[in-house]
Motif scaffolding. Sequence first.
Motif, PDB file in Angstrom:
ATOM      1  N   VAL A   2       0.842  -1.187   0.000  1.00 51.75           N
ATOM      2  CA  VAL A   2       0.000   0.000   0.000  1.00 51.75           C
ATOM      3  C   VAL A   2       0.883   1.245   0.000  1.00 51.75           C
ATOM      4  CG1 VAL A   2      -1.748   1.253   1.291  1.00 51.75           C
ATOM      5  CG2 VAL A   2      -1.777  -1.224   1.274  1.00 51.75           C
ATOM      6  N   ARG A   3       0.569   2.171  -0.875  1.00 53.83           N
ATOM      7  CA  ARG A   3       1.304   3.434  -0.918  1.00 53.83           C
ATOM      8  C   ARG A   3       0.854   4.339   0.223  1.00 53.83           C
ATOM      9  NH1 ARG A   3      -0.045   5.547  -6.508  1.00 53.83           N
ATOM     10  NH2 ARG A   3      -1.598   3.919  -6.463  1.00 53.83           N
ATOM     11  N   LEU A   7      -3.171   5.565   2.381  1.00 48.08           N
ATOM     12  CA  LEU A   7      -3.527   5.318   3.772  1.00 48.08           C
ATOM     13  C   LEU A   7      -4.498   6.398   4.265  1.00 48.08           C
ATOM     14  CD1 LEU A   7      -0.022   4.459   5.226  1.00 48.08           C
ATOM     15  CD2 LEU A   7      -1.857   2.856   4.703  1.00 48.08           C
ATOM     16  N   PRO A   8      -5.319   6.057   5.259  1.00 46.44           N
ATOM     17  CA  PRO A   8      -6.229   7.072   5.806  1.00 46.44           C
ATOM     18  C   PRO A   8      -5.449   8.199   6.492  1.00 46.44           C
ATOM     19  CG  PRO A   8      -6.547   4.943   6.894  1.00 46.44           C
ATOM     20  CD  PRO A   8      -5.498   4.760   5.873  1.00 46.44           C
ATOM     21  N   GLN A   9      -6.039   9.386   6.493  1.00 43.65           N
ATOM     22  CA  GLN A   9      -5.411  10.542   7.122  1.00 43.65           C
ATOM     23  C   GLN A   9      -6.386  11.243   8.045  1.00 43.65           C
ATOM     24  OE1 GLN A   9      -3.967  13.222   4.137  1.00 43.65           O
ATOM     25  NE2 GLN A   9      -2.023  12.149   3.988  1.00 43.65           N
ATOM     26  N   TRP A  21      -2.125   7.212   8.864  1.00 44.54           N
ATOM     27  CA  TRP A  21      -2.253   5.988   9.633  1.00 44.54           C
ATOM     28  C   TRP A  21      -0.889   5.335   9.810  1.00 44.54           C
ATOM     29  CZ3 TRP A  21      -1.199   0.842   8.621  1.00 44.54           C
ATOM     30  CH2 TRP A  21      -1.876  -0.099   9.387  1.00 44.54           C
ATOM     31  N   ARG A  22      -0.640   4.769  10.988  1.00 44.17           N
ATOM     32  CA  ARG A  22       0.592   4.028  11.250  1.00 44.17           C
ATOM     33  C   ARG A  22       0.235   2.646  11.754  1.00 44.17           C
ATOM     34  NH1 ARG A  22       4.455   8.255  14.529  1.00 44.17           N
ATOM     35  NH2 ARG A  22       4.481   9.854  12.929  1.00 44.17           N
ATOM     36  N   LYS A  23       1.096   1.702  11.492  1.00 46.29           N
ATOM     37  CA  LYS A  23       0.862   0.318  11.891  1.00 46.29           C
ATOM     38  C   LYS A  23       0.635   0.210  13.401  1.00 46.29           C
ATOM     39  CE  LYS A  23       0.883  -4.186  11.373  1.00 46.29           C
ATOM     40  NZ  LYS A  23      -0.265  -4.880  10.827  1.00 46.29           N
ATOM     41  N   LYS A  24       1.378   0.971  14.191  1.00 47.30           N
ATOM     42  CA  LYS A  24       1.224   0.896  15.646  1.00 47.30           C
ATOM     43  C   LYS A  24      -0.131   1.442  16.121  1.00 47.30           C
ATOM     44  CE  LYS A  24       3.588   5.172  16.926  1.00 47.30           C
ATOM     45  NZ  LYS A  24       4.709   5.727  17.700  1.00 47.30           N
ATOM     46  N   SER A  27      -4.943  -0.793  15.940  1.00 45.79           N
ATOM     47  CA  SER A  27      -6.073  -1.184  16.783  1.00 45.79           C
ATOM     48  C   SER A  27      -6.772  -0.003  17.452  1.00 45.79           C
ATOM     49  CB  SER A  27      -5.614  -2.172  17.851  1.00 45.79           C
ATOM     50  OG  SER A  27      -4.631  -1.582  18.676  1.00 45.79           O
ATOM     51  N   VAL A  28      -6.144   1.176  17.438  1.00 54.25           N
ATOM     52  CA  VAL A  28      -6.723   2.337  18.135  1.00 54.25           C
ATOM     53  C   VAL A  28      -6.904   3.555  17.224  1.00 54.25           C
ATOM     54  CG1 VAL A  28      -5.907   1.667  20.435  1.00 54.25           C
ATOM     55  CG2 VAL A  28      -4.440   3.036  18.959  1.00 54.25           C
ATOM     56  N   TRP A  29      -6.945   3.359  15.921  1.00 52.76           N
ATOM     57  CA  TRP A  29      -7.008   4.479  14.974  1.00 52.76           C
ATOM     58  C   TRP A  29      -8.188   5.406  15.262  1.00 52.76           C
ATOM     59  CZ3 TRP A  29      -4.276   7.482  12.191  1.00 52.76           C
ATOM     60  CH2 TRP A  29      -4.819   8.219  11.147  1.00 52.76           C
ATOM     61  N   ASP A  30      -9.319   4.865  15.685  1.00 53.02           N
ATOM     62  CA  ASP A  30     -10.482   5.709  15.971  1.00 53.02           C
ATOM     63  C   ASP A  30     -10.251   6.617  17.178  1.00 53.02           C
ATOM     64  OD1 ASP A  30     -11.861   4.602  13.853  1.00 53.02           O
ATOM     65  OD2 ASP A  30     -12.772   3.046  15.097  1.00 53.02           O
TER      66      ASP A  30
END
Length: 46
Positions: A2-3, A7-9, A21-24, A27-30
């Motif tokens: 994925v470029r 990714l979501p911003q 968005w970051r991999k870390k 689970s808590v992006w919201d």
Amino acid sequence: MVRKSDLPQKTCPVCQRPFSWRKKWESVWDEVIYCSKRCRGEAKKG
């Protein structure tokens, strides 16, 4: 693969800059509001 542009911003309410968005944060992006610890601290100051 994925470029980064796909990714979501979100926009940080303190510095008004977009952050991606970051991999870390998977689970808590919201719950992520600020782009950095510095902006989190600035928001709590005033």
